[in-house]
Design an enzyme around this catalytic site. Structure first.
Site, short mmCIF file in Angstrom:
data_model
loop_
_atom_site.label_atom_id
_atom_site.label_comp_id
_atom_site.label_asym_id
_atom_site.label_seq_id
_atom_site.Cartn_x
_atom_site.Cartn_y
_atom_site.Cartn_z
N ASP A 132 0.64 -1.15 0.18
CA ASP A 132 -0.01 0.03 -0.01
C ASP A 132 0.95 1.12 -0.07
O ASP A 132 2.05 1.08 0.46
CB ASP A 132 -0.95 -0.03 1.32
N ARG A 182 -0.47 -0.59 -8.76
CA ARG A 182 -1.72 -0.39 -8.70
C ARG A 182 -1.99 1.20 -8.43
O ARG A 182 -1.57 1.69 -7.37
CB ARG A 182 -2.25 -0.78 -7.05
C1 LIG Z 1 -8.05 -1.81 -4.40
C2 LIG Z 1 -7.68 -0.40 -3.80
C3 LIG Z 1 -6.64 -0.15 -3.05
C4 LIG Z 1 -6.27 1.17 -2.60
N1 LIG Z 1 -5.27 1.31 -1.94
C5 LIG Z 1 -4.74 2.56 -1.76
C6 LIG Z 1 -3.49 2.90 -1.17
O1 LIG Z 1 -2.61 2.07 -1.13
N2 LIG Z 1 -3.05 4.27 -0.76
C7 LIG Z 1 -4.19 5.22 -1.05
O2 LIG Z 1 -3.78 6.22 -0.74
N3 LIG Z 1 -5.36 4.92 -1.42
C8 LIG Z 1 -5.66 3.65 -1.74
N4 LIG Z 1 -7.12 3.53 -2.25
C9 LIG Z 1 -8.11 4.47 -2.03
C10 LIG Z 1 -8.02 5.54 -3.26
O3 LIG Z 1 -7.06 6.43 -3.06
C11 LIG Z 1 -9.06 6.49 -3.22
O4 LIG Z 1 -9.12 7.10 -1.95
C12 LIG Z 1 -10.60 5.52 -3.34
O5 LIG Z 1 -10.41 4.45 -4.16
C13 LIG Z 1 -11.73 6.56 -3.71
O6 LIG Z 1 -11.48 6.94 -5.05
P1 LIG Z 1 -12.17 6.49 -6.38
O7 LIG Z 1 -10.94 6.25 -7.40
O8 LIG Z 1 -12.98 5.31 -6.20
O9 LIG Z 1 -12.81 7.52 -7.07
P2 LIG Z 1 -13.93 8.80 -6.55
O10 LIG Z 1 -14.02 9.75 -7.76
O11 LIG Z 1 -13.73 9.30 -5.04
O12 LIG Z 1 -15.40 7.98 -6.36
C14 LIG Z 1 -16.15 7.66 -7.55
C15 LIG Z 1 -17.37 6.90 -7.04
O13 LIG Z 1 -17.49 5.64 -6.43
C16 LIG Z 1 -18.08 5.76 -5.24
N5 LIG Z 1 -17.28 5.65 -4.11
C17 LIG Z 1 -15.93 5.76 -3.93
N6 LIG Z 1 -15.62 5.90 -2.72
C18 LIG Z 1 -16.68 5.42 -1.94
C19 LIG Z 1 -16.86 5.22 -0.66
N7 LIG Z 1 -15.70 5.03 0.17
N8 LIG Z 1 -18.26 4.77 -0.14
C20 LIG Z 1 -19.14 4.76 -1.00
N9 LIG Z 1 -18.89 5.14 -2.26
C21 LIG Z 1 -17.61 5.44 -2.80
C22 LIG Z 1 -19.03 7.11 -5.22
O14 LIG Z 1 -20.26 6.66 -5.89
C23 LIG Z 1 -18.39 7.96 -6.26
O15 LIG Z 1 -18.96 8.86 -6.85
C24 LIG Z 1 -7.27 2.29 -2.57
C25 LIG Z 1 -8.48 1.99 -3.36
C26 LIG Z 1 -8.83 0.86 -3.85
C27 LIG Z 1 -10.14 0.34 -4.67
#
Ligand SMILES: Cc1cc2nc3c(=O)[nH]c(=O)nc-3n(C[C@H](O)[C@H](O)[C@H](O)COP(=O)(O)OP(=O)(O)OC[C@H]3O[C@@H](n4cnc5c(N)ncnc54)[C@H](O)[C@@H]3O)c2cc1C
Length: 310
Positions: A132, A182
């Protein structure tokens, strides 16, 4: 980024709130949306169900910023055991670890050694370890950990955050190594001097960086991209790019979090796209839970009122 997001991210590191909130019924109920349970067994049962429905899993045990070598040893032993149990159960499940769970804050050499033990075990078990990416002070040491481990084994990948300006250059450095990356938007509170403050810019940078990692150079080098987002528009744009450029399915997987955007997850699986869903478990879930809430600030008033309710 919205004020609500910044407030929730600031509260995510508050120790008093963590102790108070984790005892409230509201929070315990609400966290179950994102976690099938606190125990590894709960996570394994959910992974088995996911597998039946066509998606793989990534396990992560929640916890961060450990301060003692014995704690880092306990985490390492736990993940070694997970790799064994995953193989015994025939699950398509990888693991994802935070460097600060392996000792990064107090002993970098120990952290590197612990990571190496996990990567070696993953190789023995035909599996894979994701690292991560935590907040910005950890980026350099995390990339150093990754490049050292990658020099010895291809069974390791690292998360990179599209909100950071530097990620462009980091990708150029990691691409020739045939890295598994990732790509995420980024979940921490970062200053505008180092990270895009506007969500639209983060989204666009994600698209640009993902295209770079799906491009011909990256494929020739043997890179693997995890497209880790729940953003349906971004997923559709990247699907078009993948189709137009004839990117093979071996070059990428979509990755999402348990309980978030299930219809999008189903749509991808039904369309034959490779998907892995990350399942978190463990007792230390508060900061992680707050970062998930910060990603959906629409209900922030409701959440904060309930967090402080007696
Ligand atoms: C497999 C995976 C591993 C990850 N590992 C890391 C890491 O190592 N370090 C790090 O900094 N971040 C990590 N993240 C988190 C990432 O950085 C984002 O904060 C998170 O994925 C939300 O952003 P998004 O790309 O989904 O888009 P967004 O634009 O935030 O969301 C798009 C849409 O998805 C839905 N959505 C998104 N999040 C949520 C929620 N929590 N609850 C409900 N609906 C939601 C909503 O409908 C939103 O409109 C990881 C995410 C994933 C999927």
């Amino acid at each position: 980024m919205s004020v609500a997001r910044n407030v929730l991210l600031a509260l995510s590191t508050n120790a008093w709130l963590r102790d108070h909130a984790t005892k409230t019924a509201f929070v315990r109920r609400s966290v179950s949306t994102f976690m099938p349970g606190e125990r590894l067994e709960d996570a394994m049962a959910a992974a088995s169900a996911q597998q039946t429905q066509g998606s793989g899993t990534i396990f992560t045990r929640l916890g961060e910023n450990l301060t003692r070598a014995e704690e880092a040893e306990e985490v390492t032993q736990h993940y070694l055991d997970v790799l064994d149990r995953v193989q015994q159960a025939g699950l398509h499940a990888q693991i994802s670890v935070k460097p600060t769970q392996l000792g990064l804050d107090f002993d970098r050499a120990l952290c590197a050694a612990n990571l190496q033990r996990l990567v070696d075990r993953a190789a023995e078990r035909d599996n894979f370890v994701w690292i991560d990416m935590e907040s910005s002070p950890y980026v350099d040491p995390t990339l150093e950990l990754f490049t050292r481990a990658r020099a010895r084994s291809s069974r390791v990948g690292v998360a990179l955050q599209a909100y950071l300006f530097r990620t462009d250059k980091d990708i150029e450095a990691l691409l020739p190594l045939g890295s598994a990356i990732r790509l995420v938007k980024g979940a921490y509170l970062e200053p505008p001097s180092i990270a895009y403050p506007k969500k639209a810019d983060v989204d666009e940078n994600f698209y640009r960086l993902a295209c770079r990692l799906l491009g011909a150079d990256a494929q020739r080098a043997g890179c693997l991209l995890h497209i880790a987002t729940h953003d349906g528009q971004l997923v559709d744009r990247l699907k078009t790019f993948i189709w137009q450029q004839k990117v093979p399915k071996t070059a990428y997987e979509y990755a999402m979090l348990y309980g978030i955007q299930r219809p999008l997850q189903q749509r991808l699986v039904q369309g034959g796209e490779p998907l892995r869903v990350l399942i978190a478990y463990g007792e230390y879930w508060f900061p992680w839970y707050m970062r998930r809430l910060a990603e959906r600030p629409a209900n922030v008033g409701f959440v904060i009122r309930n967090l402080f309710a007696r």
